[in-house]
Design a protein around this motif. Structure first.
Motif, PDB file in Angstrom:
ATOM      1  N   SER A  28       6.058  50.424  -1.898  1.00  0.00           N
ATOM      2  CA  SER A  28       6.385  49.455  -0.853  1.00  0.00           C
ATOM      3  C   SER A  28       6.562  48.058  -1.432  1.00  0.00           C
ATOM      4  CB  SER A  28       5.265  49.407   0.201  1.00  0.00           C
ATOM      5  OG  SER A  28       5.190  50.627   0.882  1.00  0.00           O
ATOM      6  N   THR A  43       9.898  47.870  -3.311  1.00  0.00           N
ATOM      7  CA  THR A  43      11.061  47.836  -2.418  1.00  0.00           C
ATOM      8  C   THR A  43      11.187  46.487  -1.721  1.00  0.00           C
ATOM      9  OG1 THR A  43      10.987  50.198  -2.080  1.00  0.00           O
ATOM     10  CG2 THR A  43      12.040  48.900  -0.357  1.00  0.00           C
ATOM     11  N   MET A  44      10.063  45.944  -1.271  1.00  0.00           N
ATOM     12  CA  MET A  44      10.129  44.646  -0.595  1.00  0.00           C
ATOM     13  C   MET A  44      10.525  43.545  -1.574  1.00  0.00           C
ATOM     14  SD  MET A  44       7.255  44.858   2.410  1.00  0.00           S
ATOM     15  CE  MET A  44       5.854  45.379   1.440  1.00  0.00           C
ATOM     16  N   ASN A  90      14.192  43.726  -2.254  1.00  0.00           N
ATOM     17  CA  ASN A  90      14.954  43.299  -1.082  1.00  0.00           C
ATOM     18  C   ASN A  90      14.494  41.940  -0.542  1.00  0.00           C
ATOM     19  OD1 ASN A  90      16.879  45.554  -0.219  1.00  0.00           O
ATOM     20  ND2 ASN A  90      14.991  46.686  -0.590  1.00  0.00           N
ATOM     21  N   TYR A 126      15.482  39.998   3.157  1.00  0.00           N
ATOM     22  CA  TYR A 126      14.517  39.755   4.223  1.00  0.00           C
ATOM     23  C   TYR A 126      14.036  38.304   4.261  1.00  0.00           C
ATOM     24  CZ  TYR A 126      14.481  44.838   4.586  1.00  0.00           C
ATOM     25  OH  TYR A 126      14.854  46.135   4.748  1.00  0.00           O
ATOM     26  N   THR A 165      12.102  36.632   2.308  1.00  0.00           N
ATOM     27  CA  THR A 165      10.659  36.524   2.142  1.00  0.00           C
ATOM     28  C   THR A 165      10.305  36.167   0.698  1.00  0.00           C
ATOM     29  OG1 THR A 165       8.559  37.657   2.544  1.00  0.00           O
ATOM     30  CG2 THR A 165      10.326  38.977   1.625  1.00  0.00           C
ATOM     31  N   LEU A 224       4.562  38.330   0.788  1.00  0.00           N
ATOM     32  CA  LEU A 224       4.423  39.787   0.649  1.00  0.00           C
ATOM     33  C   LEU A 224       3.031  40.171   0.149  1.00  0.00           C
ATOM     34  CD1 LEU A 224       7.941  40.643  -0.830  1.00  0.00           C
ATOM     35  CD2 LEU A 224       7.106  41.152   1.470  1.00  0.00           C
TER      36      LEU A 224
END
Lengths: 186, 186
Positions: B153, B156-157, B160, B164, B166, B171
């Motif tokens: 996770s 992936t965040m 990306n 997003y 961010t 995060l």
């Protein structure tokens, strides 16, 4: 020898050969010469149907991905069906059963930005589908991000299912509960 | 022209050239001929230092990964430091800042089972490190799986993050809270 095929039939044939080849070798070793030879046409003729090698590869990956998305679609009617759980389960089963093919489509193209974007769009489609399945039709950016991270978790657990001695059924139960809570909290 | 280097110096030089090349081309396009040429030695001599191309590539990826793991190690002393949060933050920053290099090491080798296993071992190391940082030194299989999914996770965040809108800081705050709860529940 080239059979007489319509433009659409020929394109479909070339795409089908490409999808098969994708499961046998990496993107970088992907050869349009071999594809053309298998189709019984020349390389030049292949580029009559696709502008560039990248155009061809993009189409091949999109078709492989469309087949995946089709297979993980739970039935439309489904009274009493938990669409989110069942979408997860179908995805997990697909990754576990067709691990090599899955890796070929989803993990090979990361170094080419265009192909990487094609693949990311598939993850995004799956992400939005999971959100829609729990009634979130217009997700916030944060909900999208959490759902996208959930897809990554599902994928990783499915790819490592053997290591962890787990099944798609157990994973779908585990993650669907967490996902519902995650999305509801937002 | 080949300089006079000791065996260890020569190996280190070849590994360093390989790590650099990994950020410029995919594994499948990786050429030991080019590596040898850059080092000013013959291909034959390169295989005096590494048994096979796979042996060489494995070593190169392990070195690139060791450099990553080194960089995301929070300080040993750290009174009042949240080691788990800070490990996540360092990892997220690394992925965001060195996205291309990261993809080259972690996402390119998936089609070769040996290299894929090398990369998976790095994920496992990071996984165990996160668990140890919250005091879980002997995790259950389920805790390992949940922590491994958390690493996926995070990755992936981070990959990306731009999509997003961010930051690594946001995060790390988000995921560290969830992770603590996930592990505690087990």
């Amino acid at each position: 020898m080239a059979e007489k095929l319509s433009r659409e039939q020929r394109r479909a044939q070339l795409i089908s050969i490409g999808v098969q080849m994708l499961s046998e070798r990496s993107i970088s070793e992907f050869s349009v010469d071999v594809v053309a030879r298998q189709a019984g046409i020349s390389r030049t003729l292949l580029f009559h149907y696709f502008d560039t090698k990248l155009d061809y590869l993009t189409t091949v990956i999109q078709h492989a991905a469309a087949a995946l998305l089709e297979q993980i679609q739970p039935p439309e009617d489904g009274a009493g069906i938990d669409r989110m759980h069942d979408t997860m389960l179908a995805y997990l089963r697909f990754v576990v059963r067709r691990r090599t093919n899955y890796l070929a489509v989803f993990h090979a193209p990361t170094l080419d930005p265009t192909l990487a974007e094609v693949v990311e769009e598939i993850y995004q489609t799956l992400t939005l589908r999971l959100l829609a399945a729990v009634g979130v039709e217009e997700p916030t950016v944060r909900q999208q991000m959490l759902a996208r991270a959930t897809v990554a978790s599902l994928e990783t657990m499915a790819l490592n299912a053997e290591r962890y001695g787990t099944t798609p059924e157990e994973l779908a139960d585990l993650v669907s509960a967490t996902f519902r809570r995650l999305v509801a909290e937002e």
